[in-house]
Motif scaffolding. Structure first.
Motif, PDB file in Angstrom:
ATOM      1  N   UNK A 168       0.875  -1.172   0.000  1.00  0.00           N
ATOM      2  CA  UNK A 168       0.000   0.000   0.000  1.00  0.00           C
ATOM      3  C   UNK A 168       0.915   1.226   0.000  1.00  0.00           C
ATOM      4  N   UNK A 169       0.564   2.210  -0.810  1.00  0.00           N
ATOM      5  CA  UNK A 169       1.372   3.433  -0.891  1.00  0.00           C
ATOM      6  C   UNK A 169       0.596   4.553  -0.205  1.00  0.00           C
ATOM      7  N   UNK A 170       1.227   5.188   0.780  1.00  0.00           N
ATOM      8  CA  UNK A 170       0.569   6.253   1.536  1.00  0.00           C
ATOM      9  C   UNK A 170       1.321   7.562   1.342  1.00  0.00           C
ATOM     10  N   UNK A 178       1.333  -6.623   4.885  1.00  0.00           N
ATOM     11  CA  UNK A 178       1.266  -5.655   3.784  1.00  0.00           C
ATOM     12  C   UNK A 178       2.376  -4.609   3.958  1.00  0.00           C
ATOM     13  N   UNK A 179       3.218  -4.467   2.927  1.00  0.00           N
ATOM     14  CA  UNK A 179       4.320  -3.496   2.978  1.00  0.00           C
ATOM     15  C   UNK A 179       3.783  -2.086   2.726  1.00  0.00           C
ATOM     16  N   UNK A 180       4.260  -1.143   3.526  1.00  0.00           N
ATOM     17  CA  UNK A 180       3.848   0.253   3.350  1.00  0.00           C
ATOM     18  C   UNK A 180       4.966   1.018   2.643  1.00  0.00           C
ATOM     19  N   UNK A 181       4.624   1.598   1.495  1.00  0.00           N
ATOM     20  CA  UNK A 181       5.560   2.491   0.804  1.00  0.00           C
ATOM     21  C   UNK A 181       5.073   3.921   1.011  1.00  0.00           C
ATOM     22  N   UNK A 182       6.021   4.835   1.182  1.00  0.00           N
ATOM     23  CA  UNK A 182       5.662   6.214   1.534  1.00  0.00           C
ATOM     24  C   UNK A 182       6.011   7.151   0.389  1.00  0.00           C
ATOM     25  N   UNK A 183       5.102   8.083   0.156  1.00  0.00           N
ATOM     26  CA  UNK A 183       5.299   9.095  -0.877  1.00  0.00           C
ATOM     27  C   UNK A 183       5.136  10.467  -0.212  1.00  0.00           C
ATOM     28  N   UNK A 184       6.116  11.351  -0.397  1.00  0.00           N
ATOM     29  CA  UNK A 184       5.978  12.736   0.073  1.00  0.00           C
ATOM     30  C   UNK A 184       5.745  13.595  -1.161  1.00  0.00           C
ATOM     31  N   UNK A 185       4.505  13.999  -1.348  1.00  0.00           N
ATOM     32  CA  UNK A 185       4.143  14.690  -2.577  1.00  0.00           C
ATOM     33  C   UNK A 185       3.185  15.825  -2.245  1.00  0.00           C
ATOM     34  N   UNK A 186       3.373  16.981  -2.883  1.00  0.00           N
ATOM     35  CA  UNK A 186       2.463  18.108  -2.683  1.00  0.00           C
ATOM     36  C   UNK A 186       1.147  17.866  -3.417  1.00  0.00           C
ATOM     37  N   UNK A 235      -5.754   9.471 -13.997  1.00  0.00           N
ATOM     38  CA  UNK A 235      -6.153   8.096 -13.711  1.00  0.00           C
ATOM     39  C   UNK A 235      -5.010   7.209 -13.271  1.00  0.00           C
ATOM     40  N   UNK A 236      -3.876   7.842 -12.862  1.00  0.00           N
ATOM     41  CA  UNK A 236      -2.713   7.053 -12.454  1.00  0.00           C
ATOM     42  C   UNK A 236      -2.119   7.574 -11.146  1.00  0.00           C
ATOM     43  N   UNK A 237      -2.877   7.528 -10.056  1.00  0.00           N
ATOM     44  CA  UNK A 237      -2.302   8.012  -8.794  1.00  0.00           C
ATOM     45  C   UNK A 237      -1.181   7.094  -8.314  1.00  0.00           C
ATOM     46  N   UNK A 238      -0.080   7.704  -7.864  1.00  0.00           N
ATOM     47  CA  UNK A 238       1.034   6.894  -7.343  1.00  0.00           C
ATOM     48  C   UNK A 238       0.758   6.407  -5.936  1.00  0.00           C
ATOM     49  N   UNK A 239      -0.214   7.013  -5.258  1.00  0.00           N
ATOM     50  CA  UNK A 239      -0.488   6.572  -3.880  1.00  0.00           C
ATOM     51  C   UNK A 239      -1.924   6.076  -3.765  1.00  0.00           C
ATOM     52  N   UNK A 240      -2.152   5.300  -2.719  1.00  0.00           N
ATOM     53  CA  UNK A 240      -3.482   4.747  -2.440  1.00  0.00           C
ATOM     54  C   UNK A 240      -4.178   5.544  -1.337  1.00  0.00           C
ATOM     55  N   UNK A 241      -3.467   5.715  -0.236  1.00  0.00           N
ATOM     56  CA  UNK A 241      -4.022   6.390   0.938  1.00  0.00           C
ATOM     57  C   UNK A 241      -3.363   7.765   1.063  1.00  0.00           C
ATOM     58  N   UNK A 253      -7.795   9.774   3.443  1.00  0.00           N
ATOM     59  CA  UNK A 253      -8.726   9.591   2.339  1.00  0.00           C
ATOM     60  C   UNK A 253      -8.074   8.655   1.331  1.00  0.00           C
ATOM     61  N   UNK A 254      -8.874   8.071   0.471  1.00  0.00           N
ATOM     62  CA  UNK A 254      -8.354   7.136  -0.541  1.00  0.00           C
ATOM     63  C   UNK A 254      -8.410   7.814  -1.910  1.00  0.00           C
ATOM     64  N   UNK A 255      -7.276   7.792  -2.600  1.00  0.00           N
ATOM     65  CA  UNK A 255      -7.177   8.436  -3.911  1.00  0.00           C
ATOM     66  C   UNK A 255      -8.111   7.751  -4.909  1.00  0.00           C
ATOM     67  N   UNK A 256      -8.801   8.548  -5.702  1.00  0.00           N
ATOM     68  CA  UNK A 256      -9.679   7.978  -6.734  1.00  0.00           C
ATOM     69  C   UNK A 256      -8.821   7.197  -7.744  1.00  0.00           C
ATOM     70  N   UNK A 257      -9.222   5.971  -8.016  1.00  0.00           N
ATOM     71  CA  UNK A 257      -8.457   5.140  -8.938  1.00  0.00           C
ATOM     72  C   UNK A 257      -7.260   4.467  -8.295  1.00  0.00           C
ATOM     73  N   UNK A 258      -7.210   4.436  -6.953  1.00  0.00           N
ATOM     74  CA  UNK A 258      -6.085   3.799  -6.251  1.00  0.00           C
ATOM     75  C   UNK A 258      -5.938   2.344  -6.674  1.00  0.00           C
ATOM     76  N   UNK A 259      -4.690   1.902  -6.783  1.00  0.00           N
ATOM     77  CA  UNK A 259      -4.419   0.531  -7.244  1.00  0.00           C
ATOM     78  C   UNK A 259      -4.703  -0.500  -6.156  1.00  0.00           C
TER      79      UNK A 259
END
Length: 331
Positions: A13-15, A40-48, A59-65, A244-250
């Motif tokens: 899961x990418x948060x 479940x492995x958690x991957x972290x994204x720091x994104x504005x 339609x291609x979000x890099x994060x899920x949560x 919140x969950x990104x629309x189109x999350x993988x």
């Protein structure tokens, strides 16, 4: 809807979170125990916000949560960028007794940060500022001030109105003209407008100011280092952060699982051990030591002294207020 892997096939899961000391605390308090419990492995994204919104629209979000301010989540909803939540998949809402006003159709508040007064304890001959009126009183409490820049947070109109005698429960809708009139009284004494969390502490440490507005958790490290600073929580402005969950999350299933885990009272309490967080769950406070509870702006003894920022009002008025604020500050 979710793409392949969204129904449980993936073990990641990418948060999105904001990183820094807060991100490091989340790793220890929540992400690592979550992986231990679920595999479940958690991957972290720091994104504005801007690049993340662009990804979602493509339609291609890099994060899920997404872990962000509730105000940001409201803005995402306006852009149709979040999944509508299935509350039945979040058992923690009931067990952690998350307040109803922190549960929306698209996001759930997990904690708040408070904006309050920070001051040097050696500056006023033993006197302590007790209110925003004292923050404005440069005769009794001498020295320069610092306040937030809109690049750092919402302009601090509420504090001006509280200083001018408006009761906290009568703040909204904010009287913008009155607020700027009160701000103008203090303007000659404002040395700096801060745009990042650590800056108020730096200014106080260097004795460039005797008082500043501050995010409430930002003084703890300075106090440990022996810097004579303290906070005053009367009139604290609370703003909630949430998931919140990104629309189109993988990985929608995994995003729900991490969200549910993070909202548990135990998880919220665990985070306090690593970061000065203020849980949204009232149950979490019962799981803290007296010392941890009393350090939190969310503790029962402080909570009634503060107020919640009116997100609806700010969503409607933020751009106009910010424009006026920038003109006022240049003054």
């Amino acid at each position: 809807m979710s793409r392949p892997g969204g129904k449980g096939g993936s073990k990641t899961v990418v948060v999105r979170d904001s990183g820094g000391s807060y991100g490091a605390a989340l790793q220890k308090a929540i992400y690592t125990p979550f992986t231990q419990e679920t595999g479940i492995q958690v991957k972290v994204l720091n994104l504005d916000d801007a690049p993340l919104l662009a990804q979602i629209k493509q339609g291609r979000p890099q994060c899920d949560l997404i872990n962000n301010s509730m105000m940001s989540h409201f803005k995402y909803v306006e852009q149709d960028a979040l999944e509508a939540l299935d509350r039945d998949r979040l058992k923690s809402l009931k067990s952690a007794k998350i307040p109803d006003n922190q549960i929306t159709d698209h996001a759930v508040g997990h904690s708040f940060y408070g904006q309050c007064i920070a001051y040097r304890t050696d500056a006023f001959g033993g006197k302590k500022p007790e209110s925003w009126a004292d923050f404005w009183d440069t005769k009794a409490f001498q020295g320069a001030r610092a306040m937030v820049h809109p690049d750092g947070d919402l302009p601090e109109l509420e504090f001006a109105l509280l200083a001018d005698g408006v009761p906290a429960d009568k703040l909204y809708p904010l009287d913008i003209d009155r607020a700027f009139k009160v701000l103008t009284r203090l303007r000659p004494h404002i040395k700096k407008f801060w745009d990042s969390g650590p800056l108020p502490g730096v200014l106080l440490s260097r004795q460039e100011v005797t008082m500043s507005t501050v995010w409430d958790g930002r003084l703890a490290d300075l106090q440990k280092q022996g810097v004579p600073v303290e906070r005053q929580l009367n009139g604290t402005r609370r703003q909630f952060s949430g998931y919140a969950i990104a629309k189109g999350a993988a990985n929608v299933d995994n995003a729900y699982q991490l969200m549910d885990f993070s909202l548990r009272a135990e998880s919220q309490a665990n985070l306090v051990k690593f970061f000065p967080s203020n849980p949204s769950s009232p149950v979490a406070y019962g799981k803290l030591t007296d010392e941890q509870r009393n350090a939190s702006a969310g503790a029962p003894k402080y909570y009634d002294k503060g107020f919640d920022a009116d997100v609806d009002w700010w969503l409607k008025n933020e751009s106009a207020v910010t424009k006026r604020w920038l003109e006022w500050a240049r003054g």
